[in-house]
Design a protein around this motif. Structure first.
Motif, mmCIF file in Angstrom:
data_model
loop_
_atom_site.group_PDB
_atom_site.id
_atom_site.type_symbol
_atom_site.label_atom_id
_atom_site.label_comp_id
_atom_site.label_asym_id
_atom_site.label_seq_id
_atom_site.Cartn_x
_atom_site.Cartn_y
_atom_site.Cartn_z
ATOM 1 N N VAL A 191 12.995 -6.615 -3.191
ATOM 2 C CA VAL A 191 12.865 -7.773 -4.084
ATOM 3 C C VAL A 191 14.237 -8.265 -4.516
ATOM 4 C CG1 VAL A 191 11.926 -8.640 -6.249
ATOM 5 C CG2 VAL A 191 10.653 -6.924 -4.951
ATOM 6 N N ARG A 192 14.437 -9.563 -4.421
ATOM 7 C CA ARG A 192 15.637 -10.225 -4.964
ATOM 8 C C ARG A 192 15.194 -11.555 -5.542
ATOM 9 N NH1 ARG A 192 19.280 -14.053 -2.329
ATOM 10 N NH2 ARG A 192 21.182 -14.282 -3.571
ATOM 11 N N GLY A 193 15.131 -11.623 -6.862
ATOM 12 C CA GLY A 193 14.638 -12.839 -7.500
ATOM 13 C C GLY A 193 13.203 -13.115 -7.092
ATOM 14 N N ASP A 194 12.973 -14.313 -6.571
ATOM 15 C CA ASP A 194 11.626 -14.692 -6.130
ATOM 16 C C ASP A 194 11.364 -14.320 -4.674
ATOM 17 O OD1 ASP A 194 11.074 -15.809 -8.614
ATOM 18 O OD2 ASP A 194 11.844 -17.777 -8.038
ATOM 19 N N LYS A 195 12.372 -13.806 -3.994
ATOM 20 C CA LYS A 195 12.222 -13.479 -2.576
ATOM 21 C C LYS A 195 11.870 -12.002 -2.413
ATOM 22 C CE LYS A 195 14.875 -15.429 0.407
ATOM 23 N NZ LYS A 195 16.042 -15.850 1.238
ATOM 24 N N TYR A 196 10.991 -11.720 -1.463
ATOM 25 C CA TYR A 196 10.653 -10.316 -1.224
ATOM 26 C C TYR A 196 10.241 -10.122 0.229
ATOM 27 C CZ TYR A 196 5.614 -11.385 -1.290
ATOM 28 O OH TYR A 196 4.368 -11.875 -1.002
ATOM 29 N N GLN A 197 10.377 -8.883 0.679
ATOM 30 C CA GLN A 197 9.941 -8.460 1.999
ATOM 31 C C GLN A 197 9.326 -7.073 1.879
ATOM 32 O OE1 GLN A 197 10.274 -9.995 5.336
ATOM 33 N NE2 GLN A 197 10.411 -11.763 3.970
ATOM 34 N N ILE A 198 8.409 -6.766 2.795
ATOM 35 C CA ILE A 198 7.757 -5.456 2.801
ATOM 36 C C ILE A 198 8.064 -4.749 4.106
ATOM 37 C CG2 ILE A 198 5.549 -4.226 2.744
ATOM 38 C CD1 ILE A 198 4.440 -6.565 1.095
ATOM 39 N N ALA A 215 14.566 -2.283 11.153
ATOM 40 C CA ALA A 215 13.590 -2.657 10.133
ATOM 41 C C ALA A 215 14.254 -2.894 8.783
ATOM 42 C CB ALA A 215 12.518 -1.573 10.018
ATOM 43 N N LEU A 216 15.088 -1.953 8.365
ATOM 44 C CA LEU A 216 15.703 -2.053 7.042
ATOM 45 C C LEU A 216 16.708 -3.193 6.968
ATOM 46 C CD1 LEU A 216 16.199 -1.042 4.187
ATOM 47 C CD2 LEU A 216 17.762 0.687 5.135
ATOM 48 N N MET A 217 17.627 -3.280 7.937
ATOM 49 C CA MET A 217 18.686 -4.269 7.844
ATOM 50 C C MET A 217 18.164 -5.688 8.031
ATOM 51 S SD MET A 217 21.082 -2.425 6.922
ATOM 52 C CE MET A 217 22.345 -3.681 6.866
ATOM 53 N N SER A 218 17.168 -5.872 8.911
ATOM 54 C CA SER A 218 16.649 -7.226 9.101
ATOM 55 C C SER A 218 15.940 -7.728 7.852
ATOM 56 C CB SER A 218 15.719 -7.279 10.310
ATOM 57 O OG SER A 218 14.583 -6.464 10.122
ATOM 58 N N LYS A 219 15.179 -6.846 7.197
ATOM 59 C CA LYS A 219 14.482 -7.252 5.971
ATOM 60 C C LYS A 219 15.472 -7.483 4.828
ATOM 61 C CE LYS A 219 10.215 -6.761 7.572
ATOM 62 N NZ LYS A 219 9.210 -7.843 7.659
ATOM 63 N N THR A 221 0.846 -1.185 0.000
ATOM 64 C CA THR A 221 0.000 0.000 0.000
ATOM 65 C C THR A 221 0.886 1.241 0.000
ATOM 66 O OG1 THR A 221 -0.100 -0.004 2.423
ATOM 67 C CG2 THR A 221 -1.836 -1.188 1.267
ATOM 68 N N ASN A 222 0.251 2.408 0.050
ATOM 69 C CA ASN A 222 1.003 3.660 0.054
ATOM 70 C C ASN A 222 2.059 3.675 1.153
ATOM 71 O OD1 ASN A 222 -0.334 4.762 -2.089
ATOM 72 N ND2 ASN A 222 -1.800 5.917 -0.858
ATOM 73 N N TYR A 223 3.219 4.194 0.826
ATOM 74 C CA TYR A 223 4.339 4.406 1.742
ATOM 75 C C TYR A 223 5.037 3.109 2.155
ATOM 76 C CZ TYR A 223 1.954 8.896 2.118
ATOM 77 O OH TYR A 223 1.327 10.084 1.835
ATOM 78 N N ASP A 224 4.663 1.973 1.566
ATOM 79 C CA ASP A 224 5.386 0.735 1.823
ATOM 80 C C ASP A 224 6.687 0.709 1.021
ATOM 81 O OD1 ASP A 224 3.513 -0.267 3.541
ATOM 82 O OD2 ASP A 224 2.566 -1.607 2.086
ATOM 83 N N THR A 225 7.646 -0.046 1.536
ATOM 84 C CA THR A 225 8.878 -0.303 0.795
ATOM 85 C C THR A 225 8.909 -1.781 0.433
ATOM 86 O OG1 THR A 225 10.082 1.389 2.027
ATOM 87 C CG2 THR A 225 11.399 -0.228 0.844
ATOM 88 N N LEU A 226 9.095 -2.066 -0.844
ATOM 89 C CA LEU A 226 9.161 -3.441 -1.326
ATOM 90 C C LEU A 226 10.607 -3.785 -1.645
ATOM 91 C CD1 LEU A 226 7.731 -6.046 -2.364
ATOM 92 C CD2 LEU A 226 7.569 -4.901 -4.600
#
Length: 394
Positions: free
Chosen positions: A60-67, A95-99, A53-58
């Protein structure tokens, strides 16, 4: 971002700068794009599968992703009953480094936290947060149902239950650990210092060489005490394979059960041994032992019932490692089968004050131990320690 208080925008600015830092230091492996999914419906449809949704950060690396959601970047706590002012604490780094860690890792380490026996809520919450922040996939499982845990579980955690397991539940756990003789599974038992463990205690003693005594450790050296509490003190960290980075650092244990290692097991460094024990947390000869019932019972008194230990140092946290060799691999080369257990006698070690306080290394002890056991030693550790916070009145 318009509509947000200036102080929250400070945290968002930190996030923007953190993204730029990651990009600049990645050697071209990380790139950042800013998209408006509301302005471009086709773009929004392309991201529908991710549920953003708005203001989310996606990420993506290949088939793997985190929000990363906006709410992941900060915590909000009211300063009074009416909510007229709030304290905002930045969680940008965690938040950033763990994801990023999860997305970038080729292997996902999975931890299962067993519940159903009145586990300590603070222990459960803080350990889950610590290991989630550091890239572990975390799941809660009710041990009362004794489900099939599966081969994808790397570590089972027993987070300070107030009630003992039944013999049947211990048999279920033991069978999973044994893995039909193939071992390869690991356990972390955080002891509730108030609980009696007939069944779990027998498993630790008979299978893994660690006896959980009914003694609490009391420190008599006032220079080591916190808040003048004889049951909350600084402890000694010996040199072991799990503690090499924090020897001599400040680690605090609150009320802690004495642990005793079996004399039949060997110490680290014995290359011929198949069963190894190591103490990770020690108390010196100024420590005394007090029966639990004299401290926690209904009929406590002012009488001093503390006694010296039979030997020193006294252990408050131990590591058990046993292995076997499979010579029937079909490759001509034997395979090492191993199982590792970590037991901590002091659940207050994960209290917010000691886990998140900048002056203490409890977080490093608990994280380094698990990372080393699981062969995850070279990962970047993500700290939950609070660096700064911003307060404003709404």
């Amino acid at each position: 971002y318009s509509g947000y208080a200036a102080e929250i925008n400070v945290i968002l600015r930190q996030y923007y700068e953190a993204l730029n830092t990651c990009t600049a230091s990645s050697g071209g492996k990380i790139s950042v794009k800013y998209e408006d999914i509301n302005a471009d419906p086709a773009l929004g449809n392309a991201y529908t599968k991710y549920g953003i949704t708005n203001y989310d950060t996606l990420l993506v690396r290949g088939d793997k992703y985190q929000i990363i959601h906006l709410t992941d970047l900060l915590t909000q706590e009211a300063n009074d009953y009416y909510g007229s002012s709030y304290t905002y604490t930045s969680k940008v780094e965690q938040a950033l480094m763990s994801k990023l860690h999860i997305v970038n890792s080729d292997e996902s380490m999975k931890m299962v936290f067993l519940t159903g026996h009145e586990e300590n809520a603070i222990v459960l919450k803080n350990l889950k947060t610590l290991y989630t922040n550091n890239g572990y996939e975390v799941e809660e499982v009710n041990a009362l149902t004794m489900p099939e845990l599966g081969d994808d579980v790397d570590m089972v955690v027993i987070p300070a239950p107030a009630k003992d397991y039944t013999a049947e539940e211990v048999k279920w756990l033991s069978e999973w650990m044994n893995n039909d003789g193939k071992l390869g599974r690991n356990l972390f038992f955080m002891v509730n210092y108030q609980a009696e463990y007939k069944e779990l205690g027998a498993l630790m003693r008979d299978t893994y060489g660690i006896t959980i005594t009914d003694n609490l450790i009391q420190e008599t050296d006032n220079n080591k005490l916190l808040m003048r509490d004889k049951y909350t003190s600084l402890v000694d960290i010996p040199q072991t394979s799990l503690t090499a980075d924090i020897v001599g650092k400040n680690v605090v244990l609150g009320p802690t059960r004495q642990l005793i290692g079996s004399s039949d097991w060997s110490a680290e460094g014995d290359e011929d041994a198949s069963r190894i024990l190591a103490s990770l947390v020690n108390y010196g000869d100024t420590a005394r032992l007090v029966p639990m019932k004299d401290v926690l019972g209904d009929e406590t008194s002012d009488e001093d019932t503390s006694v010296k230990a039979d030997s020193y140092p006294v252990s408050g946290m131990m590591y058990s490692y046993r292995f076997d060799t499979d010579n029937n691999t079909g490759t001509g080369m034997p395979t090492k089968l191993e199982s590792k257990v970590l037991v901590c006698g002091g659940m207050a070690s994960v209290a917010d004050t000691y886990l998140n306080g900048a002056a203490f290394y409890n977080e490093e002890l608990l994280l380094n131990s698990i990372n080393t056991i699981l062969g995850n030693k070279d990962t970047v550790s993500i700290s939950s320690k609070v660096v700064s916070s911003d307060t404003f009145t709404m």
